[in-house]
Scaffold this active site. Sequence first.
Site, PDB file in Angstrom:
ATOM      1  N   GLU A   1      -4.780   3.676   6.139  1.00  0.00           N
ATOM      2  CA  GLU A   1      -4.676   3.467   4.690  1.00  0.00           C
ATOM      3  C   GLU A   1      -5.412   4.605   3.992  1.00  0.00           C
ATOM      4  OE1 GLU A   1      -5.404  -0.629   3.576  1.00  0.00           O
ATOM      5  OE2 GLU A   1      -6.091   0.008   1.600  1.00  0.00           O
TER       6      GLU A   1
ATOM      7  N   ARG B   1       0.824  -1.233   0.000  1.00  0.00           N
ATOM      8  CA  ARG B   1       0.000   0.000   0.000  1.00  0.00           C
ATOM      9  C   ARG B   1       0.855   1.280   0.000  1.00  0.00           C
ATOM     10  NH1 ARG B   1      -2.448  -3.505  -1.144  1.00  0.00           N
ATOM     11  NH2 ARG B   1      -4.282  -4.435  -0.190  1.00  0.00           N
TER      12      ARG B   1
ATOM     13  N   SER C   1     -10.841  -0.899   3.998  1.00  0.00           N
ATOM     14  CA  SER C   1     -10.121  -0.974   5.274  1.00  0.00           C
ATOM     15  C   SER C   1      -9.626   0.414   5.675  1.00  0.00           C
ATOM     16  CB  SER C   1      -8.905  -1.892   5.151  1.00  0.00           C
ATOM     17  OG  SER C   1      -9.315  -3.191   4.831  1.00  0.00           O
TER      18      SER C   1
END
Length: 330
Positions: free
Chosen positions: A322, A181, A232
């Site tokens: 995130e 990520r 998420s």
Amino acid sequence: MLLYNLDKMIARVTIDRLADIPNVSVSEGVPLSDHTRFGIGGPAALYVEAASEPAFCVALGIAQSSGAGYVVIGAGTNLIVSDVGFDGIVLRFTANQISSDGTLVRAEAGAELQALVDYSIEHGLRGLETMTGIPGSVGAAIYGNAGAYGHSIDECAERVRFLDCGMARDFTASQCQFRYRESIFKQQKDWIILGVELRLTPAPATELRKIADDILKIRLEKYPVSMKCAGSIFKNLILAELPESVRQQIPERVVREGKAPSAYFLEQVGAKGMQRGGVRVADYHANLIYNDGGGTARDLCALIDELKSRVRVRFGLELEEEVQHVGRLS
Ligand SMILES: Cc1cc2nc3c(=O)[nH]c(=O)nc-3n(C[C@H](O)[C@H](O)[C@H](O)COP(=O)(O)OP(=O)(O)OC[C@H]3O[C@@H](n4cnc5c(N)ncnc54)[C@H](O)[C@@H]3O)c2cc1C
């Protein structure tokens, strides 16, 4: 009533110059809640969409030299926008061409990731099928190295084209410094992704479609299409990077692909079902926060802070978001 006096914040000449560019649309005082999946966020002083690469390059140049703040967004599926909005220029690049030459597929950053996944499957090309159902644009998928089911987009990215101070540049995948990520574009926020070239491998389209359909079915149960969320909220944790004392507390059954899910730690601190105003943690998934109706960025950030704090106190761990933020907290 508009929150901003546009003439004061963004010179009228800037607005006029942007509005004069072909293939560019310019709107004032646009509610960003209409451009985020959370359905949260106050107005952008100026909202600019550019539908071609030349138009976007000119618009970005004007924004950068205007003296106003600017931010580039995609489809807003991973964004928390402040309740007071963004008092500068919000730009979106919407060029969305996808083409291929054998196993090399090219996509403009404004294309939907799902359109790219579908294109690759229809052309019998393996590599993106597990990313089916990840919402958002190709540009943001590169920015955050999107992925699911054990794969991420960096595995097939060959070159990324981006704008740096008005110049188009190309990076190889290794220059993009992809990690879980992460990419170099998260560190260099002024480098704006224009497009990507991906190297895929031939495979039967029916096989790829079956993999994608099976994954999509599971995903739609977890993230119903109407759910106002960002997927998420927190990144998972790389097991090898955790202190031994924490590692010992993690049951082997929850570890996947060398990562300890944030959801595990969140569950231990009672996150499921927690609520702050109109914002809630899902009863079935501790790392999924959604706007239940009337939620605000203030509620959302307070809930995120509370969750981080509980995990810090209990495990001595810092959860990393995130989700990306736009605008200052009101
Ligand atoms: C239901 C749901 C499920 C999800 N599941 C997953 C998943 O399984 N895996 C996963 O990885 N993510 C997942 N996400 C998160 C999200 O889909 C990804 O982060 C996606 O890549 C965001 O795309 P976007 O176009 O909406 O970007 P936005 O949310 O608009 O922006 C995200 C960031 O990208 C930057 N950005 C956008 N375009 C550019 C550009 N051209 N150049 C440089 N920077 C840019 C923005 O500045 C911002 O910081 C999920 C989200 C939702 C709502």
